[in-house]
Design a protein around this motif. Structure first.
Motif, PDB file in Angstrom:
ATOM      1  N   TYR A 105      17.478   1.237  77.665  1.00  0.00           N
ATOM      2  CA  TYR A 105      16.649   0.270  76.944  1.00  0.00           C
ATOM      3  C   TYR A 105      16.776  -1.119  77.562  1.00  0.00           C
ATOM      4  O   TYR A 105      15.779  -1.808  77.796  1.00  0.00           O
ATOM      5  CB  TYR A 105      17.062   0.241  75.473  1.00  0.00           C
ATOM      6  CG  TYR A 105      16.237  -0.712  74.629  1.00  0.00           C
ATOM      7  CD1 TYR A 105      15.016  -0.316  74.093  1.00  0.00           C
ATOM      8  CD2 TYR A 105      16.679  -2.007  74.383  1.00  0.00           C
ATOM      9  CE1 TYR A 105      14.251  -1.191  73.328  1.00  0.00           C
ATOM     10  CE2 TYR A 105      15.933  -2.895  73.620  1.00  0.00           C
ATOM     11  CZ  TYR A 105      14.714  -2.467  73.098  1.00  0.00           C
ATOM     12  OH  TYR A 105      13.962  -3.342  72.355  1.00  0.00           O
ATOM     13  N   GLY A 140      12.733   6.056  71.330  1.00  0.00           N
ATOM     14  CA  GLY A 140      11.323   5.830  71.622  1.00  0.00           C
ATOM     15  C   GLY A 140      11.124   5.257  73.009  1.00  0.00           C
ATOM     16  O   GLY A 140      10.156   5.601  73.707  1.00  0.00           O
ATOM     17  N   ASN A 141      12.032   4.400  73.435  1.00  0.00           N
ATOM     18  CA  ASN A 141      11.966   3.853  74.785  1.00  0.00           C
ATOM     19  C   ASN A 141      12.128   4.964  75.818  1.00  0.00           C
ATOM     20  O   ASN A 141      11.404   5.007  76.820  1.00  0.00           O
ATOM     21  CB  ASN A 141      13.059   2.799  74.951  1.00  0.00           C
ATOM     22  CG  ASN A 141      13.110   2.246  76.352  1.00  0.00           C
ATOM     23  OD1 ASN A 141      12.199   1.568  76.798  1.00  0.00           O
ATOM     24  ND2 ASN A 141      14.187   2.545  77.068  1.00  0.00           N
ATOM     25  N   GLU A 143      11.356   8.005  75.399  1.00  0.00           N
ATOM     26  CA  GLU A 143      10.132   8.800  75.325  1.00  0.00           C
ATOM     27  C   GLU A 143       9.057   8.245  76.255  1.00  0.00           C
ATOM     28  O   GLU A 143       8.324   8.999  76.904  1.00  0.00           O
ATOM     29  CB  GLU A 143       9.618   8.816  73.882  1.00  0.00           C
ATOM     30  CG  GLU A 143       8.267   9.485  73.687  1.00  0.00           C
ATOM     31  CD  GLU A 143       8.306  10.993  73.861  1.00  0.00           C
ATOM     32  OE1 GLU A 143       7.271  11.540  74.294  1.00  0.00           O
ATOM     33  OE2 GLU A 143       9.358  11.604  73.585  1.00  0.00           O
ATOM     34  N   THR A 144       8.964   6.926  76.346  1.00  0.00           N
ATOM     35  CA  THR A 144       7.956   6.321  77.224  1.00  0.00           C
ATOM     36  C   THR A 144       8.330   6.460  78.698  1.00  0.00           C
ATOM     37  O   THR A 144       7.449   6.483  79.563  1.00  0.00           O
ATOM     38  CB  THR A 144       7.767   4.821  76.900  1.00  0.00           C
ATOM     39  OG1 THR A 144       8.978   4.105  77.190  1.00  0.00           O
ATOM     40  CG2 THR A 144       7.410   4.631  75.438  1.00  0.00           C
ATOM     41  N   VAL A 145       9.616   6.550  78.984  1.00  0.00           N
ATOM     42  CA  VAL A 145      10.089   6.603  80.367  1.00  0.00           C
ATOM     43  C   VAL A 145      10.199   8.040  80.874  1.00  0.00           C
ATOM     44  O   VAL A 145       9.816   8.357  82.005  1.00  0.00           O
ATOM     45  CB  VAL A 145      11.462   5.898  80.490  1.00  0.00           C
ATOM     46  CG1 VAL A 145      12.035   6.051  81.897  1.00  0.00           C
ATOM     47  CG2 VAL A 145      11.346   4.434  80.119  1.00  0.00           C
ATOM     48  N   PRO A 147       9.638  11.614  78.900  1.00  0.00           N
ATOM     49  CA  PRO A 147       9.398  12.395  77.678  1.00  0.00           C
ATOM     50  C   PRO A 147      10.212  13.683  77.594  1.00  0.00           C
ATOM     51  O   PRO A 147      10.690  14.043  76.515  1.00  0.00           O
ATOM     52  CB  PRO A 147       7.892  12.694  77.756  1.00  0.00           C
ATOM     53  CG  PRO A 147       7.335  11.623  78.621  1.00  0.00           C
ATOM     54  CD  PRO A 147       8.397  11.317  79.626  1.00  0.00           C
TER      55      PRO A 147
END
Length: 241
Positions: A105, A140-141, A143-145, A147
């Motif tokens: 993060y 969530g971070n 997940e964006t980087v 998945p």
């Protein structure tokens, strides 16, 4: 109790040193009887150390602190699983995952490093950290980087919560042994558990978290992974998990 190493004459004779001595003996037995599982955990440790030793001049030097913290937690989990202290493995595995997620993060949110550092200054600063550095946000971070790894990390994180990261039912009731007597019921909690199914699950979980942690950091130190061929080694270690 005979010693497995040089120690003071009264070592192992009081309840605390006696417990530690038994845990140490269990560690030696685990080394002998779970060699395949041990070697995987050993090689994960070596991969951590190879990465840490090759972070010179990394632009993400600050994230290296979280890598070392995750590695430290991983080693604590290894010591616990070797000693068969199954009840507490998942507490430090949770810490390993959280350190990894925090590191990733902060690599993408470098301005948040100051927020994190100032946590202890006052209540307002503490609230800022609590509001930003939630498990929902850091997962969530990921997940964006990445998945695919986010899905793995989410499952493993929930497992650490279920089996000991919080005092939930699986983390307590699965380690209770019940004996029925004529007039009473005896409950014993297995601080050191040689039960094969629970112990095997802890061995596997420790390896899975170690691999997941390193995959998370691979998203930060991708160039180092590539030049050191750590990704290929990590793929080998992940087989069968």
């Amino acid at each position: 109790m005979p010693k497995t190493y040089d120690a003071p004459n009264d070592w192992g004779e009081d309840p605390l040193s006696g417990f530690i001595e038994q845990a140490w003996r269990n560690s030696i037995a685990s080394f002998a009887n779970h060699r395949k599982e041990y070697e995987r955990l050993r090689d994960i440790h070596i991969l951590y150390t190879d990465l840490i030793r090759n972070l010179n001049n990394s632009p993400d030097w600050f994230v290296g602190f979280f890598l070392m913290r995750a590695h430290s937690a991983y080693l604590a989990a290894v010591r616990l699983v070797l000693s068969t202290q199954v009840a507490d493995v998942y507490i430090v595995l949770r810490g390993c995952l959280e350190s990894s997620l925090y590191g990733l993060y902060l690599s993408g949110h470098p301005k948040s490093a100051e927020t994190w550092i100032r946590r202890g200054e006052n209540e307002a600063s503490k609230r800022l950290v609590k509001n930003e550095f939630t498990i929902k946000n850091v997962l969530g971070n990921l997940e964006t980087v990445d998945p695919a790894e986010a899905s793995v990390a989410s499952v493993l994180y929930e497992r650490t919560i279920d089996y000991g990261g919080h005092p939930n039912a699986n983390g307590i009731l699965t380690l209770l042994q019940q004996t029925e007597g004529q007039d009473s019921t005896l409950f014993e909690f297995q601080y050191l558990s040689g039960n094969s199914s629970r112990l095997n699950f802890a061995w596997k979980s420790t390896a899975q978290v170690g691999v997941c942690s390193l995959r998370i950091f691979q998203n930060v130190f991708r160039h180092r992974f590539d030049i050191l061929q750590l990704g290929d080694r990590l793929d080998v270690l992940a087989r069968g998990l």
